[in-house]
Design an enzyme around this catalytic site. Structure first.
Site: not given
Ligand code: NAD
Ligand code: UDP
Length: 309
Positions: A10-11, A112, A143, A147, A160, A173
């Site tokens: 992911g990102f 995260a 969501y 979380k 535990q 981000t």
């Molecule tokens: P993103 O959607 O680009 O990345 C998430 C990744 O998780 C993707 O590659 C997706 O294919 C993978 N994924 C989703 N469900 C899955 C599953 N069941 N099994 C395996 N892989 C799975 O998002 P991101 O912005 O890179 O976010 C990454 C993490 O950071 C997430 O947990 C998100 O909640 C957290 N987060 C991001 C932000 C932000 O602003 N980008 C803010 C708060 C929290």
């Protein structure tokens, strides 16, 4: 060390994989490619310390690792609302599976989490002590509540079973490799501006967000993972707060676009104000973001404009 990054394609995950490889670790990137892509990590595939596994974390998996960054979960409202039940499963069953792995192999695990645990906050800026104002039955709940349960699971496995946990609450981000179709404000506005289309401000644009560049965020994640005797939760984000309307105007000026702003209905439960208090991250990790919004946006605009060619 051997490090597992779930959501590694992911990102944020792809930037984290890159950073961990450059720090000399072996990296296992696990992803189901729901919102991530092979393209995000294609430049890492030839690295002998990098391994890619297509897997969904709601299913158990046996791996031997020293550290786990649990990032798997769609992050944008459009994507996490596409299949809300699946979003809950990813945060709940997925986090249980990763905690089970951490317990079995005695790995340290970082979750995260998100500023969304504060919901539509009534405290400003948000400190880690604030318990939040979350609608349990709204369209963002899959969501937010997912979380929140993931945080609960982390704390209970810690109390535990003595699992070595780290909890990080990430605020908005942005940066290269954000998905173009994820509907988030940064990618939407930049793409609209580059195409000369209308910039879609939801509501009157007075709602605020605070945007953190991905390199700063990754530094914070790594600092937290490496910090002994502090489990968090800790806020990671950039406190520079801007209204969404100001943000639209800034994107128009940075891209030199002729796009105009149009106003669309505000989605339900959209938080009105968001800004991290990062005092704790400064005290415990010596961390603070250093990339100014203007510089980060220029890199992000260059990325999207490269992809549109
Ligand atoms: P993103 O959607 O680009 O990345 C998430 C990744 O998780 C993707 O590659 C997706 O294919 C993978 N994924 C989703 N469900 C899955 C599953 N069941 N099994 C395996 N892989 C799975 O998002 P991101 O912005 O890179 O976010 C990454 C993490 O950071 C997430 O947990 C998100 O909640 C957290 N987060 C991001 C932000 C932000 O602003 N980008 C803010 C708060 C929290
Ligand atoms: N937003 C907007 N236009 C868009 C996309 C989003 O005005 O095209 C607004 C959205 O309503 C919210 C803010 O921008 O107030 C940030 O939205 P995003 O989905 O990026 O993140 P989140 O709401 O999860 O912080």
């Amino acid at each position: 060390m051997r490090v597992l990054v779930t959501g590694g394609a992911g990102f944020i995950g792809s930037h984290l994989c890159e950073r961990l490889l450059s720090d000399g670790h072996e990296v296992i990137c696990l992803d189901n490619f729901f919102t991530g892509s092979k393209q995000n990590i294609s430049h890492l595939l030839d690295n002998r310390n990098f391994e890619l596994i297509r897997h969904d974390i709601i299913q158990p998996i046996l791996l031997e690792v020293d550290r786990i960054y649990n990032l798997a979960c769609p992050a944008s409202p459009v994507h996490y609302q596409y299949n809300p039940v699946k979003t809950v499963k990813t945060s709940v069953m997925g986090t249980i599976n990763m905690l089970g792995m951490a317990k079995r192999v005695r790995a340290r695990i970082l979750q995260a989490s998100t500023s969304e645990v504060y919901g539509d906050p009534q405290v400003h800026p948000q400190t880690e002590e604030y318990w939040g104002n979350v609608n349990p039955i709204g369209i963002r709940s899959c969501y937010d509540e997912g979380k929140r349960v993931a945080e609960t699971l982390m704390m209970d496995y810690h109390r535990q079973n003595g699992v070595d946990i780290r909890l990080v609450r990430i605020f908005n981000t942005y940066g290269p490799r954000m998905a173009e179709n994820d509907g988030r404000v940064v990618s939407n506005f930049i793409i609209q501006a580059l195409k000369g289309e209308d910039i879609t401000v939801y509501g009157d644009g007075s709602q605020t967000r605070s945007f953190c560049y991905v390199d700063d965020l990754v530094n914070g994640l790594v600092a937290m993972m490496n910090r002994d005797s502090f489990i968090g939760p800790v806020n990671l984000g950039n406190p520079a707060e801007t209204s969404i309307l100001e943000f639209a105007e800034r994107i128009i000026s940075l891209t030199g676009s002729r796009s105009r702003v149009v106003f669309k209905p505000l989605p339900a439960d959209d938080p009105k104000q968001r800004q991290p208090d990062i005092t704790l991250a400064g005290e415990k990790l010596g961390w603070k973001p250093s990339v100014p919004l203007e510089d980060g946006l220029k890199n992000t605009i260059a990325y999207f404009s490269g992809r549109m060619k």
